[in-house]
Write a protein that holds these residues in place. Structure first.
Motif, PDB file in Angstrom:
ATOM      1  N   THR A  65       0.845  -1.197   0.000  1.00  0.00           N
ATOM      2  CA  THR A  65       0.000   0.000   0.000  1.00  0.00           C
ATOM      3  C   THR A  65       0.877   1.243   0.000  1.00  0.00           C
ATOM      4  O   THR A  65       2.065   1.185   0.344  1.00  0.00           O
ATOM      5  CB  THR A  65      -0.895   0.039   1.249  1.00  0.00           C
ATOM      6  N   ALA A  66       0.265   2.357  -0.363  1.00  0.00           N
ATOM      7  CA  ALA A  66       0.976   3.634  -0.320  1.00  0.00           C
ATOM      8  C   ALA A  66       1.435   3.928   1.095  1.00  0.00           C
ATOM      9  O   ALA A  66       2.553   4.402   1.310  1.00  0.00           O
ATOM     10  CB  ALA A  66       0.075   4.752  -0.850  1.00  0.00           C
ATOM     11  N   ALA A  67       0.602   3.623   2.076  1.00  0.00           N
ATOM     12  CA  ALA A  67       0.960   3.887   3.473  1.00  0.00           C
ATOM     13  C   ALA A  67       2.175   3.065   3.888  1.00  0.00           C
ATOM     14  O   ALA A  67       3.076   3.582   4.556  1.00  0.00           O
ATOM     15  CB  ALA A  67      -0.224   3.600   4.387  1.00  0.00           C
ATOM     16  N   ALA A  68       2.218   1.798   3.508  1.00  0.00           N
ATOM     17  CA  ALA A  68       3.353   0.946   3.872  1.00  0.00           C
ATOM     18  C   ALA A  68       4.636   1.443   3.213  1.00  0.00           C
ATOM     19  O   ALA A  68       5.687   1.517   3.856  1.00  0.00           O
ATOM     20  CB  ALA A  68       3.080  -0.501   3.478  1.00  0.00           C
ATOM     21  N   LEU A  69       4.558   1.804   1.934  1.00  0.00           N
ATOM     22  CA  LEU A  69       5.746   2.285   1.231  1.00  0.00           C
ATOM     23  C   LEU A  69       6.208   3.638   1.770  1.00  0.00           C
ATOM     24  O   LEU A  69       7.414   3.870   1.930  1.00  0.00           O
ATOM     25  CB  LEU A  69       5.478   2.367  -0.271  1.00  0.00           C
ATOM     26  N   ALA A  70       5.264   4.514   2.066  1.00  0.00           N
ATOM     27  CA  ALA A  70       5.634   5.822   2.618  1.00  0.00           C
ATOM     28  C   ALA A  70       6.273   5.653   3.991  1.00  0.00           C
ATOM     29  O   ALA A  70       7.289   6.292   4.302  1.00  0.00           O
ATOM     30  CB  ALA A  70       4.403   6.726   2.706  1.00  0.00           C
ATOM     31  N   GLY A  71       5.705   4.802   4.821  1.00  0.00           N
ATOM     32  CA  GLY A  71       6.282   4.543   6.133  1.00  0.00           C
ATOM     33  C   GLY A  71       7.676   3.947   6.031  1.00  0.00           C
ATOM     34  O   GLY A  71       8.585   4.316   6.786  1.00  0.00           O
ATOM     35  N   TYR A  72       7.862   3.045   5.085  1.00  0.00           N
ATOM     36  CA  TYR A  72       9.174   2.449   4.874  1.00  0.00           C
ATOM     37  C   TYR A  72      10.183   3.523   4.471  1.00  0.00           C
ATOM     38  O   TYR A  72      11.291   3.587   5.014  1.00  0.00           O
ATOM     39  CB  TYR A  72       9.096   1.359   3.798  1.00  0.00           C
ATOM     40  N   ALA A  73       9.794   4.371   3.520  1.00  0.00           N
ATOM     41  CA  ALA A  73      10.701   5.427   3.051  1.00  0.00           C
ATOM     42  C   ALA A  73      11.053   6.398   4.176  1.00  0.00           C
ATOM     43  O   ALA A  73      12.218   6.780   4.339  1.00  0.00           O
ATOM     44  CB  ALA A  73      10.079   6.180   1.874  1.00  0.00           C
ATOM     45  N   GLU A  74      10.062   6.786   4.965  1.00  0.00           N
ATOM     46  CA  GLU A  74      10.316   7.702   6.088  1.00  0.00           C
ATOM     47  C   GLU A  74      11.246   7.057   7.110  1.00  0.00           C
ATOM     48  O   GLU A  74      12.166   7.701   7.616  1.00  0.00           O
ATOM     49  CB  GLU A  74       9.000   8.111   6.757  1.00  0.00           C
ATOM     50  N   GLY A  75      11.002   5.796   7.426  1.00  0.00           N
ATOM     51  CA  GLY A  75      11.859   5.093   8.373  1.00  0.00           C
ATOM     52  C   GLY A  75      13.281   4.950   7.859  1.00  0.00           C
ATOM     53  O   GLY A  75      14.251   5.116   8.608  1.00  0.00           O
ATOM     54  N   LEU A  76      13.412   4.656   6.582  1.00  0.00           N
ATOM     55  CA  LEU A  76      14.730   4.520   5.968  1.00  0.00           C
ATOM     56  C   LEU A  76      15.494   5.839   6.033  1.00  0.00           C
ATOM     57  O   LEU A  76      16.661   5.879   6.435  1.00  0.00           O
ATOM     58  CB  LEU A  76      14.586   4.051   4.520  1.00  0.00           C
ATOM     59  N   ARG A  77      14.842   6.920   5.644  1.00  0.00           N
ATOM     60  CA  ARG A  77      15.511   8.233   5.688  1.00  0.00           C
ATOM     61  C   ARG A  77      15.899   8.605   7.111  1.00  0.00           C
ATOM     62  O   ARG A  77      16.986   9.129   7.352  1.00  0.00           O
ATOM     63  CB  ARG A  77      14.621   9.315   5.082  1.00  0.00           C
ATOM     64  N   SER A  78      15.016   8.348   8.053  1.00  0.00           N
ATOM     65  CA  SER A  78      15.303   8.674   9.450  1.00  0.00           C
ATOM     66  C   SER A  78      16.501   7.877   9.967  1.00  0.00           C
ATOM     67  O   SER A  78      17.412   8.440  10.595  1.00  0.00           O
ATOM     68  CB  SER A  78      14.064   8.403  10.300  1.00  0.00           C
ATOM     69  N   ALA A  79      16.518   6.590   9.709  1.00  0.00           N
ATOM     70  CA  ALA A  79      17.629   5.750  10.160  1.00  0.00           C
ATOM     71  C   ALA A  79      18.932   6.161   9.477  1.00  0.00           C
ATOM     72  O   ALA A  79      19.988   6.211  10.116  1.00  0.00           O
ATOM     73  CB  ALA A  79      17.325   4.284   9.888  1.00  0.00           C
ATOM     74  N   ALA A  80      18.851   6.469   8.195  1.00  0.00           N
ATOM     75  CA  ALA A  80      20.060   6.888   7.473  1.00  0.00           C
ATOM     76  C   ALA A  80      20.605   8.199   8.037  1.00  0.00           C
ATOM     77  O   ALA A  80      21.819   8.342   8.222  1.00  0.00           O
ATOM     78  CB  ALA A  80      19.749   7.028   5.981  1.00  0.00           C
ATOM     79  N   ARG A  81      19.724   9.135   8.325  1.00  0.00           N
ATOM     80  CA  ARG A  81      20.174  10.406   8.919  1.00  0.00           C
ATOM     81  C   ARG A  81      20.796  10.172  10.289  1.00  0.00           C
ATOM     82  O   ARG A  81      21.788  10.809  10.643  1.00  0.00           O
ATOM     83  CB  ARG A  81      19.009  11.380   9.018  1.00  0.00           C
ATOM     84  N   ASP A  82      20.219   9.271  11.067  1.00  0.00           N
ATOM     85  CA  ASP A  82      20.775   8.950  12.385  1.00  0.00           C
ATOM     86  C   ASP A  82      22.189   8.384  12.275  1.00  0.00           C
ATOM     87  O   ASP A  82      22.968   8.474  13.220  1.00  0.00           O
ATOM     88  CB  ASP A  82      19.896   7.939  13.127  1.00  0.00           C
ATOM     89  N   HIS A  83      22.509   7.806  11.127  1.00  0.00           N
ATOM     90  CA  HIS A  83      23.839   7.233  10.900  1.00  0.00           C
ATOM     91  C   HIS A  83      24.725   8.142  10.049  1.00  0.00           C
ATOM     92  O   HIS A  83      25.726   7.685   9.488  1.00  0.00           O
ATOM     93  CB  HIS A  83      23.718   5.847  10.274  1.00  0.00           C
ATOM     94  N   GLY A  84      24.351   9.420   9.944  1.00  0.00           N
ATOM     95  CA  GLY A  84      25.209  10.393   9.275  1.00  0.00           C
ATOM     96  C   GLY A  84      24.940  10.657   7.810  1.00  0.00           C
ATOM     97  O   GLY A  84      25.631  11.458   7.194  1.00  0.00           O
ATOM     98  N   TRP A  85      23.957   9.992   7.226  1.00  0.00           N
ATOM     99  CA  TRP A  85      23.652  10.214   5.808  1.00  0.00           C
ATOM    100  C   TRP A  85      22.890  11.513   5.653  1.00  0.00           C
ATOM    101  O   TRP A  85      22.070  11.884   6.485  1.00  0.00           O
ATOM    102  CB  TRP A  85      22.799   9.053   5.278  1.00  0.00           C
ATOM    103  N   SER A  86      23.174  12.221   4.594  1.00  0.00           N
ATOM    104  CA  SER A  86      22.369  13.394   4.270  1.00  0.00           C
ATOM    105  C   SER A  86      22.047  13.346   2.783  1.00  0.00           C
ATOM    106  O   SER A  86      22.868  12.898   1.973  1.00  0.00           O
ATOM    107  CB  SER A  86      23.100  14.687   4.628  1.00  0.00           C
ATOM    108  N   PRO A  87      20.851  13.783   2.426  1.00  0.00           N
ATOM    109  CA  PRO A  87      20.470  13.728   1.009  1.00  0.00           C
ATOM    110  C   PRO A  87      21.341  14.673   0.193  1.00  0.00           C
ATOM    111  O   PRO A  87      21.781  15.705   0.691  1.00  0.00           O
ATOM    112  CB  PRO A  87      19.007  14.175   1.005  1.00  0.00           C
ATOM    113  N   PRO A  88      21.608  14.313  -1.042  1.00  0.00           N
ATOM    114  CA  PRO A  88      22.401  15.182  -1.905  1.00  0.00           C
ATOM    115  C   PRO A  88      21.696  16.519  -2.118  1.00  0.00           C
ATOM    116  O   PRO A  88      20.471  16.582  -2.132  1.00  0.00           O
ATOM    117  CB  PRO A  88      22.527  14.418  -3.213  1.00  0.00           C
ATOM    118  N   THR A  89      22.479  17.544  -2.287  1.00  0.00           N
ATOM    119  CA  THR A  89      21.891  18.870  -2.466  1.00  0.00           C
ATOM    120  C   THR A  89      21.877  19.301  -3.926  1.00  0.00           C
ATOM    121  O   THR A  89      21.140  20.200  -4.285  1.00  0.00           O
ATOM    122  CB  THR A  89      22.665  19.922  -1.649  1.00  0.00           C
TER     123      THR A  89
END
Length: 124
Positions: A65-89
């Motif tokens: 579902t859209a909700a499951a995919l959106a939640g996955y993407a949000e969780g992935l971005r959050s975890a990546a940021r917690d480990h020092g990742w930042s999106p390209p500018t």
């Protein structure tokens, strides 16, 4: 004219999920999926990541579902940021895309097929 607060529709979870996925598609999906269609190696990586995302969301047991995919993407971005990742500018070089970007691109690929009819066997 002010509208009473009980008459203003609150955003729903579906609206939130769609907003997340549209934002992701704009930031990553449009250019990334175009690059993947031109670069077989990137396309193969996206396919592998999409299979892993589908498996982690139990997509073989219930529809994604859209909700499951959106939640996955949000969780992935959050975890990546917690480990020092930042999106390209700046503009993305998809031949140099990191794991997180390819994973997010896989979410975009899965989102693109939401609601598409499943392949059916040929008629007998």
């Amino acid at each position: 004219m002010r509208v009473p607060s009980n008459r203003v529709p609150a955003p729903t979870a579906v609206d939130s999920a769609r907003t997340t996925l549209v934002t992701l598609a704009t930031a990553v999906g449009l250019d990334g999926l175009a690059a993947a269609s031109a670069e077989p190696g990137l396309l193969a990586a996206v396919d592998q990541h999409a299979a892993a995302v589908r498996e982690s969301l139990h997509g073989d047991q219930r529809p994604l579902t859209a909700a499951a995919l959106a939640g996955y993407a949000e969780g992935l971005r959050s975890a990546a940021r917690d480990h020092g990742w930042s999106p390209p500018t700046g503009p993305l070089d998809w031949s140099e895309a990191d794991w997180v970007l390819v994973r997010l691109l896989a979410v975009c690929a899965l989102t693109a097929v939401l609601g598409a009819p499943a392949a059916q066997p040929p008629p007998l």
